[in-house]
Design a protein around this motif. Sequence first.
Motif, PDB file in Angstrom:
ATOM      1  N   SER A 642       0.671  -1.330   0.083  1.00 42.65           N
ATOM      2  CA  SER A 642       0.154  -0.021   0.061  1.00 42.65           C
ATOM      3  C   SER A 642       0.884   1.331  -0.124  1.00 42.65           C
ATOM      4  N   GLU A 643       1.930   1.191   0.759  1.00 32.56           N
ATOM      5  CA  GLU A 643       2.690   2.460   0.767  1.00 32.56           C
ATOM      6  C   GLU A 643       3.576   2.891  -0.625  1.00 32.56           C
ATOM      7  N   ARG A 646       1.078   4.130  -2.834  1.00 34.57           N
ATOM      8  CA  ARG A 646       0.645   5.562  -2.418  1.00 34.57           C
ATOM      9  C   ARG A 646       1.658   6.493  -2.982  1.00 34.57           C
ATOM     10  N   ASP A 650       1.697   9.267  -6.248  1.00 27.90           N
ATOM     11  CA  ASP A 650       1.821  10.756  -5.987  1.00 27.90           C
ATOM     12  C   ASP A 650       3.003  11.272  -6.373  1.00 27.90           C
TER      13      ASP A 650
END
Length: 660
Positions: A642-643, A646, A650
């Motif tokens: 997930s990180e 993310r 971004d």
Amino acid sequence: MQTGENEQALRKILDLTRLISILVLLIHFYYYTYGAFLQWGLANTFGNLILANIEHTGLFTHFHRSKLLSLVFLLISLLGVKGRKNEKLNYKTALSYICIGLFVFFSSSFLFYLTIASPYITFCYISLTLIGYLSILTGGTLLSRIITKRINSDDIFNKENETFPQEERLIENEYSINLPTQYYLKDKIRKSWINIINPFRALMVLGTPGSGKSYFVIRHVITQHIKKGFAMFVYDFKFDDLTTIAYNTWLECKSSYAVPPKFFSINFDDLSRSHRCNPLVPSAMIDITDSAESARTILLGLNREWIKRQGDFFVESPINFLTAIIWYLRKYKQGQFCTLPHVIELMQVDYDDLFTLLRTEKEIQVLINPFINAYLNDVMEQLEGQIASAKVAMARLSSPQLYYVLSGNDFTLDINNTQEPKIICMGNNPQKIQIYGAVLSLYVNRLLKLVNQKGKQKSSLVFDEFPTLYLNNIDSLIATARSNKVATCLGLQDFSQLRKDYGREQADVIMNITGNIISGQVTGDTAKQLSERFGKIMQNRENISINSSDISISRSKQLELAVPASKISSLSSGEFVGLIADDPNCRIELKAFHCEILNDHTALERETDNYSAIPIVRKLDPTMVQNNYLQIRQDIQDIIYSEINRLTNDPELSYLIIRK
């Protein structure tokens, strides 16, 4: 005064007296065996004239009168004899000579009843009488050579001289620990008490295996403090010996608390009887310093040799690395995954993913920059030297059983919370000291942080075999927790254990700031240090001096050790020495003791037989434990996935991603 002239005059008088004794005996022979002397041609007119004059004195009215008179003069001459003293002589030998001599001296007269020629009888009579006379003389001389003034040799170990008065009053208060004892004073056995009226100044219990630390002391600390309403933590090295005592005492006394405490136990071997607790619970991790303390405790607990090398680059670097990982998980989603198992698994991921995640947390950038720079600059040898020791050590904790206990939240470690007091027992296993000890050290480190606060309930911390734990700030706890009503009891076998596991400096601090000490049998430096700590008492001393003619004994008093190291080294099981600390409101004059603690063995055995077993907390099967283990590993993979997604999505954060 004894001058040479006086001694010489006395010797002349004694010689004269003995000469008179011999003359009287010779006259006796001449008078009563006159016929034999005529036959031998030894009689003469001058001798007859003397005998005629002596006869008028009545000396020869009875046969034995002259012999008795000779014997009296002999005894008088012996009264002032000063023979050369000899320690090996005794009264039995001297009296044997005298008795035999007296018997021969007086029984020789029966020879005259024999029908033998007079000259032969006379010769035998004179010979036997002289033999008896010389035997009496020899025995009397031996008596003068016997040493009559002797030092008391019954107390060869100086036991009576090393006794001293001890506290015989029972002094109780709401915090005290009171142990009934008996002690030896001079020639009597007296009853006494060990009154630990201020346990907040810490209690150290020492003793080699089998000396009775747990049975005679630690079990009473547990039972008496629970009965007096203490919250409690018990480190049970040989689970479940002390835990069973604490549990059954809690069952008996929990209704007497203002707020009944709850009982919890941690046991990594029998998970069905173990509660679960997360030592890194987010609510107790206030800032990054808590993370640093936890990292230091767990790594030093796993690598005991690092304790003496604190400050070294290759010791501090792994600690900083582990600190960063703990704090990252604490900040990630409000600490949802902040557990030690998650920390262990996160440490094992690839450096690309690991450093990418850690770079997202600004508070730990200063900690991880050296590692990231070493990685980006391809300085892998240095990086592995900094990180590998931490990864390898933490990997030893990777087991489903440990993960299961460390990832739950059945209770928190604030045992002295006035609204939710607790009695917590944590068990170790002597076969797995290094692994379990490090985890338990982390538990205790976090517990001490929560306990040592103002406004909490009185609490008691009991550590059996304390050196098997590593607590970096135990000296600070002892020094500061007194005002917070935290009593600490440390059990250890020998002071050298503490020095080996904690280093000399910290071990000395712990030893010196402990107010109450109870010690069973210990040896070596520990015995010497305790002996000096107990101080000295006034003891009687006697010295004997022997010369050719006399002996002299000098008596004096001097300060000597109250309990010598040799005596501490030879204490029996149940026999203890020690020193207690008093309180400003209750002064105790007699602080030192050397006594035998009195346990009612029959009552304790009956009580132990009626103990209830520690209850089963939950029913478990291996599948549940294994699923928990796999879920933790999956959690780490989900965090990474997930990180990374993310950051990838971004543009402003994509620079944080490390790809090598």
